[in-house]
Design a protein around this motif. Structure first.
Motif, PDB file in Angstrom:
ATOM      1  N   GLU A   1      48.449  18.184  49.588  1.00  0.00           N
ATOM      2  CA  GLU A   1      48.503  18.099  48.132  1.00  0.00           C
ATOM      3  C   GLU A   1      49.428  19.166  47.564  1.00  0.00           C
ATOM      4  OE1 GLU A   1      45.466  18.255  44.294  1.00  0.00           O
ATOM      5  OE2 GLU A   1      44.657  17.871  46.297  1.00  0.00           O
TER       6      GLU A   1
ATOM      7  N   GLN B   1      52.925  18.574  45.510  1.00  0.00           N
ATOM      8  CA  GLN B   1      53.174  19.185  44.203  1.00  0.00           C
ATOM      9  C   GLN B   1      54.436  20.037  44.231  1.00  0.00           C
ATOM     10  OE1 GLN B   1      50.990  22.087  40.978  1.00  0.00           O
ATOM     11  NE2 GLN B   1      49.709  20.831  42.298  1.00  0.00           N
TER      12      GLN B   1
ATOM     13  N   ASP C   1      49.122  21.570  37.977  1.00  0.00           N
ATOM     14  CA  ASP C   1      50.562  21.715  38.143  1.00  0.00           C
ATOM     15  C   ASP C   1      51.011  23.010  37.485  1.00  0.00           C
ATOM     16  OD1 ASP C   1      53.191  21.359  38.641  1.00  0.00           O
ATOM     17  OD2 ASP C   1      53.477  19.703  37.238  1.00  0.00           O
TER      18      ASP C   1
ATOM     19  N   HIS D   1      57.440  17.798  44.041  1.00  0.00           N
ATOM     20  CA  HIS D   1      57.597  17.323  42.665  1.00  0.00           C
ATOM     21  C   HIS D   1      58.214  18.419  41.796  1.00  0.00           C
ATOM     22  CE1 HIS D   1      56.815  15.254  38.897  1.00  0.00           C
ATOM     23  NE2 HIS D   1      56.219  16.350  38.455  1.00  0.00           N
ATOM     24  N   ARG D   2      57.714  19.629  41.915  1.00  0.00           N
ATOM     25  CA  ARG D   2      58.231  20.748  41.130  1.00  0.00           C
ATOM     26  C   ARG D   2      59.712  20.982  41.443  1.00  0.00           C
ATOM     27  NH1 ARG D   2      54.916  24.156  38.524  1.00  0.00           N
ATOM     28  NH2 ARG D   2      56.412  25.855  38.789  1.00  0.00           N
TER      29      ARG D   2
END
Length: 259
Positions: free
Chosen positions: A50, A54, A3, A57-58
């Motif tokens: 994926e 991510q 991340d 989410h960020r």
């Protein structure tokens, strides 16, 4: 996948929504590579799933950390749905706008030239987000969002609305067939270009629809997704380059966990 990203997520904010968790994001701060390098949040961009997960989410953490992020499957409609309980990305309903009064919830829409609109009535804690391409705007997606907010207790003269990054008039050439979808009263949103072509002012058209609907405050950010390549994804720019796909960016608004 770690991340991490080469730079922070860029969050563009509107003055009329000051004090509320919100942001018009671009391509900066993501982990995708290649054609959609950056903060691509679109499942249909041919990207690594994926990386998309991510990036989403960020994006959420940059606006309202810890909140569930709720989105829809967009189809250029005027359909608005109400979020009473969050759903995950595998159960997204088909719609182009969302509203909620649920604290601790983040709602969002994706764009890549279309106009994102974020709405809020602070007094009663009701928010909305709409995807307004020309078809959606012409079809009434903004008005449908306002009506759905009113059903939750909002009042349109208290609603503030901000229009985020979208394709600007200088970048949006259209033909006679496009112009024919609009009324003579809409002529102010078109300027003549090449023979038989016009330049369409999407942001101004959306703002006029909002003002005509009785919205209390309307702000346009004036950011051109087509011209600002380092900051935003653009469907039309990718099309002009005959690229096989294009990235999408998020516009998000949330209600704090306690309001």
């Amino acid at each position: 996948m770690a991340d991490s990203a080469p730079e922070a997520v860029e969050v563009n904010r509107a003055g009329v929504l000051e004090g509320l968790p919100h942001g018009f994001l671009g391509r900066r701060g993501g982990v995708s590579t290649g054609l959609v390098a950056g903060l691509n949040v679109g499942f249909g961009a041919g990207d690594d799933p994926e990386a998309v997960a991510q990036n989403r989410h960020r994006a959420g953490e940059a606006v309202l950390p810890g909140a569930p992020l709720v989105a829809v499957h967009q189809v250029h409609s005027a359909i608005c749905v109400t979020v009473e309980e969050p759903w995950d990305d595998t159960r997204r309903p088909t719609a182009d706008a969302l509203v909620t009064a649920r604290p601790g919830t983040l709602i969002g829409i994706v764009t890549a030239d279309c106009a994102p609109i974020l709405f809020a009535d602070r007094e009663v804690g009701v928010i909305g987000a709409a995807h307004a391409g020309w078809r959606g705007a012409h079809g009434g997606v903004a008005e449908a969002t306002i009506e759905a907010m009113e059903a939750l207790g909002a009042r349109r003269d208290r609603i503030a609305a901000a229009i985020g990054p979208c394709i600007a008039q200088a970048s949006y050439e259209v033909g006679e067939d496009f112009r024919a979808n609009f009324t003579p009263q809409d002529s102010r949103f078109f300027v003549s270009g090449m023979l038989g072509h016009f330049q369409f002012a999407l942001e101004s058209y959306v703002a006029a629809r909002l003002e005509a609907a009785g919205i209390g405050q309307v702000e346009g950010l004036g950011l051109d997704t087509y011209a600002l390549e380092e900051r935003f994804f653009s469907f039309r720019r990718s099309t002009h380059r005959a690229e096989p796909n294009y990235g999408r960016q998020f516009s998000l608004i949330g209600l704090p966990f306690s309001i």
